[in-house]
Enzyme design. Structure first.
Site, PDB file in Angstrom:
ATOM      1  N   SER A 173      37.345  43.415  38.947  1.00  0.00           N
ATOM      2  CA  SER A 173      37.108  44.844  39.731  1.00  0.00           C
ATOM      3  C   SER A 173      36.425  45.267  38.614  1.00  0.00           C
ATOM      4  CB  SER A 173      38.290  45.261  39.242  1.00  0.00           C
ATOM      5  OG  SER A 173      39.538  44.149  39.984  1.00  0.00           O
ATOM      6  N   PRO A 215      36.763  34.464  40.531  1.00  0.00           N
ATOM      7  CA  PRO A 215      37.340  34.425  41.864  1.00  0.00           C
ATOM      8  C   PRO A 215      38.232  35.538  40.843  1.00  0.00           C
ATOM      9  CG  PRO A 215      37.637  32.511  39.853  1.00  0.00           C
ATOM     10  CD  PRO A 215      36.326  33.234  39.814  1.00  0.00           C
ATOM     11  N   GLY A 251      41.084  38.798  41.813  1.00  0.00           N
ATOM     12  CA  GLY A 251      42.933  39.139  40.860  1.00  0.00           C
ATOM     13  C   GLY A 251      42.848  38.024  40.019  1.00  0.00           C
ATOM     14  N   ASP A 310      36.589  44.999  29.342  1.00  0.00           N
ATOM     15  CA  ASP A 310      36.297  43.760  30.984  1.00  0.00           C
ATOM     16  C   ASP A 310      34.605  44.666  31.437  1.00  0.00           C
ATOM     17  OD1 ASP A 310      39.048  43.210  30.843  1.00  0.00           O
ATOM     18  OD2 ASP A 310      38.938  43.274  33.527  1.00  0.00           O
ATOM     19  N   ALA A 344      33.613  43.989  37.843  1.00  0.00           N
ATOM     20  CA  ALA A 344      32.201  43.508  38.522  1.00  0.00           C
ATOM     21  C   ALA A 344      31.256  44.293  38.568  1.00  0.00           C
ATOM     22  CB  ALA A 344      32.169  41.224  38.213  1.00  0.00           C
ATOM     23  N   LEU A 349      39.571  37.602  35.842  1.00  0.00           N
ATOM     24  CA  LEU A 349      38.060  37.097  35.378  1.00  0.00           C
ATOM     25  C   LEU A 349      37.003  38.702  35.361  1.00  0.00           C
ATOM     26  CD1 LEU A 349      38.420  33.233  36.122  1.00  0.00           C
ATOM     27  CD2 LEU A 349      39.116  34.422  34.167  1.00  0.00           C
ATOM     28  N   GLY A 350      37.339  39.700  35.419  1.00  0.00           N
ATOM     29  CA  GLY A 350      36.800  40.820  35.358  1.00  0.00           C
ATOM     30  C   GLY A 350      36.467  41.209  37.112  1.00  0.00           C
TER      31      GLY A 350
HETATM   32  O1  PMV Z   1      42.134  42.837  33.919  1.00  0.00           O
HETATM   33  P1  PMV Z   1      42.331  41.864  33.595  1.00  0.00           P
HETATM   34  O2  PMV Z   1      42.706  40.387  34.231  1.00  0.00           O
HETATM   35  O3  PMV Z   1      40.654  40.663  32.918  1.00  0.00           O
HETATM   36  O4  PMV Z   1      42.913  43.252  32.047  1.00  0.00           O
HETATM   37  C1  PMV Z   1      42.946  43.882  31.321  1.00  0.00           C
HETATM   38  C2  PMV Z   1      43.386  43.113  29.408  1.00  0.00           C
HETATM   39  C3  PMV Z   1      44.053  44.525  29.423  1.00  0.00           C
HETATM   40  O5  PMV Z   1      44.165  44.432  27.988  1.00  0.00           O
HETATM   41  C4  PMV Z   1      45.297  43.557  30.051  1.00  0.00           C
HETATM   42  C5  PMV Z   1      44.578  46.176  30.336  1.00  0.00           C
HETATM   43  C6  PMV Z   1      42.726  46.186  29.184  1.00  0.00           C
HETATM   44  O6  PMV Z   1      42.629  47.697  30.128  1.00  0.00           O
HETATM   45  O7  PMV Z   1      42.368  46.469  28.448  1.00  0.00           O
END
Ligand code: PMV
Length: 304
Positions: free
Chosen positions: A92, A84, A86, A135, A94, A89-90
């Site tokens: 961007s 999914p 935004g 991520d 991926a 869950l990674g």
């Molecule tokens: O993109 P998200 O929602 O998985 O957030 C990443 C995790 C954060 O710690 C909030 C940001 C980061 O760069 O580690």
């Protein structure tokens, strides 16, 4: 000579504990999930080059293509995602990783693993500003990982004794990473001692969770997830909807539930060793979509 088309694939991720404080050098525990994103690159033969792709993705494609010496306008790029978008869950990370893998194959310019990761990190920053890298680390490494961005060895593979079933629930409120991260930075810069203390406390929770995870003590791990959610609340990154989902999951038997990712919407994770399906049903009754994912325990390569 170039391939007719090339496909790159990468996994989504979930942060079990340590989001936000990981940006400031504290550890996080994260894992790849069994949902993937696929990027296909082929020579352009007229038409819209990128199909239904957003502006940031276009920018990311242009930057990545130039790194391989390819004119972006000569490419047709398609994205298919089971992750999914935004939701924290990674997707961007991926996308960035799958794109670099696809372009490397397409241009017949093989890269070492480290080069793939560093190029993907550069592309991920098109989406996130300066991401901590957690991520991408989870997507590149797979399995369950310990991540500390400023450490000499930032990624350590963790080997829980049993596979871990996790409920992932979607709030239905899309969000970006940049906003919550930069607003928290503003608060930190205003009161560095106070926020620094909260980050370090979160780091202590994550270090304790590593011990609970290694011992297979899921009740304890759940309690620590709850503590981490309390701290994320104190940091100001949760929302009423996220808090409601967390309460629903706990009332349905989860031993731990918390937001995952940057917050401000996105997703919640819940650990319910005695009945993940009851948590899924309770959330569905209130209109929240969720699914159970089994965090893969990779074959041990050495001691933990
Ligand atoms: O993109 P998200 O929602 O998985 O957030 C990443 C995790 C954060 O710690 C909030 C940001 C980061 O760069 O580690």
């Amino acid at each position: 000579m170039k391939e007719a088309s090339a496909v790159g694939v990468a996994s989504g991720k979930v942060i079990l504990l340590g989001e936000h404080s990981v940006v400031y050098g504290e550890p996080a525990i994260a894992a790849a999930i069994d949902r993937q994103l696929e990027v296909t690159v082929r020579p352009r033969s007229g038409g819209n080059p990128y199909g239904a792709i957003g502006n940031r993705q276009r920018l990311a494609i242009a930057r990545a293509a130039q790194r391989f010496g390819i004119e972006p306008e000569t490419l047709m790029v398609e994205v298919r995602s089971e992750i999914p978008m935004g939701c924290g869950l990674g997707s961007s990370a991926a996308f960035s990783l799958a794109l670099i893998r696809a372009l490397s194959l397409f241009s017949r310019k093989p890269l070492l693993d480290g080069e793939v990761a560093s190029r993907a990190a550069e592309i991920e920053n098109v989406f996130h500003g300066t991401a901590s890298g957690v991520d991408l680390a989870a997507a590149v490494q797979g399995g369950v990982i310990w991540f500390e961005r400023f450490s000499a060895a930032p990624i350590v593979e963790l080997l829980p004794p049993e596979p871990l079933d996790l409920v992932i629930a979607l709030s239905g409120k899309p969000r970006g990473t940049f906003g919550p991260v930069s607003r928290l930075r503003d608060r930190y810069e205003r009161f560095p001692k106070l926020y620094g203390r909260m980050f370090r406390l979160t780091g202590d929770v994550v270090r304790s969770a590593r011990i609970a995870l290694a011992a297979g003590d899921l009740e304890l791990l759940g309690s620590l997830m709850n503590a981490a959610h309390g701290l994320l609340n104190a940091l100001g990154v949760s929302t009423p909807t996220i808090d409601r989902m967390v309460r629903l999951a706990r009332s349905a038997g989860a031993v731990g539930a918390k937001l995952t990712g940057a917050g401000g919407g996105g997703a919640v994770i819940a650990l319910a060793p005695r009945g993940a399906e009851a948590v899924v049903s309770a959330l569905a009754e209130e209109g929240f979509e969720s699914f159970v994912t089994r965090l893969s325990v990779r074959e041990p390569k050495g001691s933990q």
